[in-house]
Design a protein around this motif. Structure first.
Motif, PDB file in Angstrom:
ATOM      1  N   ARG A  15       0.864  -1.193   0.000  1.00  0.00           N
ATOM      2  CA  ARG A  15       0.000   0.000   0.000  1.00  0.00           C
ATOM      3  C   ARG A  15       0.890   1.230   0.000  1.00  0.00           C
ATOM      4  NH1 ARG A  15      -2.885   3.467  -1.447  1.00  0.00           N
ATOM      5  NH2 ARG A  15      -4.945   4.020  -0.614  1.00  0.00           N
ATOM      6  N   THR A  16       0.742   2.017  -1.051  1.00  0.00           N
ATOM      7  CA  THR A  16       1.546   3.227  -1.218  1.00  0.00           C
ATOM      8  C   THR A  16       0.633   4.437  -1.257  1.00  0.00           C
ATOM      9  OG1 THR A  16       3.188   1.987  -2.498  1.00  0.00           O
ATOM     10  CG2 THR A  16       3.261   4.390  -2.647  1.00  0.00           C
ATOM     11  N   THR A  64      -2.486  -1.228  -2.959  1.00  0.00           N
ATOM     12  CA  THR A  64      -1.975  -0.738  -4.237  1.00  0.00           C
ATOM     13  C   THR A  64      -1.658  -1.912  -5.150  1.00  0.00           C
ATOM     14  OG1 THR A  64      -1.024   1.159  -3.078  1.00  0.00           O
ATOM     15  CG2 THR A  64      -0.217   0.728  -5.305  1.00  0.00           C
TER      16      THR A  64
END
Length: 253
Positions: A15-16, A64
């Motif tokens: 997850r970005t 992401t």
């Protein structure tokens, strides 16, 4: 669910946040499988990705990249409406803030998820859950007539009555005194051992983590260690080591 299928699996979950010039990598290709009927604590230094992991695993945030599977079913397998219904039937939530509706009674707050989902209320089972959580004599009370510990018990009962496969708890004892926190942790552990739920709990407290069957440690968005049958002392020592690794070293140190 088959015996060899995990209740929860994170497969390469990243997850970005932010924009490409300045990305923030909250999770980095996390691999995690949890068996049904287990109690897992998630710990790590501030900013390690604990809450992001919980939110992605519970379907409150979208990875992401990678995939989250509950009982073998991908969390992204349908429309948003279908996914909301899926979460309501398979997932329960317990947070530090109790999130009770002030105008509703204990019974009404507890059964609210069932009513929102249009599901029939099994009154005998709801009574059983409320008795088990120590609220059998508080059914008509409203939140402002309850102690903090009793309000958290309502939140746990609310999570249990939908018979979810998984319960996600985010710092569920953070606002409670020590004695009440131990009671709440005991209730979560009991839900695992007597009702077969799978509980995933984010906490910063080594004593709370010691109630779990295992502890997963995060640092910089990665799983860096895991303890089975943890003691509070072992958890605290490992947390100290993780903190030392992140602490900037002074010149000449």
């Amino acid at each position: 669910m088959t015996a060899d299928r995990p209740a929860l699996r994170l497969a390469g979950v990243s997850r970005t946040y932010g924009t490409p010039p300045n990305p923030v990598h909250a999770l980095r290709a996390v691999e995690l499988s949890l068996a049904a009927g287990t109690f897992t604590a998630v710990m790590g230094p501030s900013g390690s990705g604990k809450s992001t992991l919980l939110h992605c695993a519970a379907g409150l945030d979208e990875p992401t990249s990678g995939q989250v599977l509950l009982d073998g079913t991908p969390l992204t397998h349908g429309s948003e409406t279908a996914m909301t219904k899926f979460r309501r039937t398979r997932v329960g939530f317990v947070f530090q803030q109790f999130n009770l509706l002030p105008t509703l009674t204990v019974w009404q707050n507890t059964t609210l998820p069932l009513r929102l989902a249009g599901r029939e209320i099994d009154r005998a089972f709801v009574h059983e859950v409320l008795e088990r959580t120590g609220l059998g004599d508080r059914l008509r009370h409203r939140p402002d007539e309850l102690s903090g510990g009793q309000q958290q018990r309502v939140a746990i009962a609310r999570a249990l009555v939908t018979r979810p496969s998984l319960i996600f708890a985010d710092e569920p004892t953070g606002a409670l005194d020590t004695a009440t926190a131990r009671e709440i942790l005991g209730l979560l552990a009991e839900s695992v051992h007597t009702m077969g739920q799978t509980v995933v709990m984010v906490t910063h407290d080594p004593v709370a983590a010691a109630y779990a069957d295992s502890v997963v440690f995060l640092a910089d968005g990665r799983i860096v260690d895991r303890l089975h049958r943890p003691s509070a002392q072992a958890v605290a020592e490992l947390m100290t080591l993780l903190g030392d690794r992140r602490r900037p070293r002074a010149v000449g140190e």
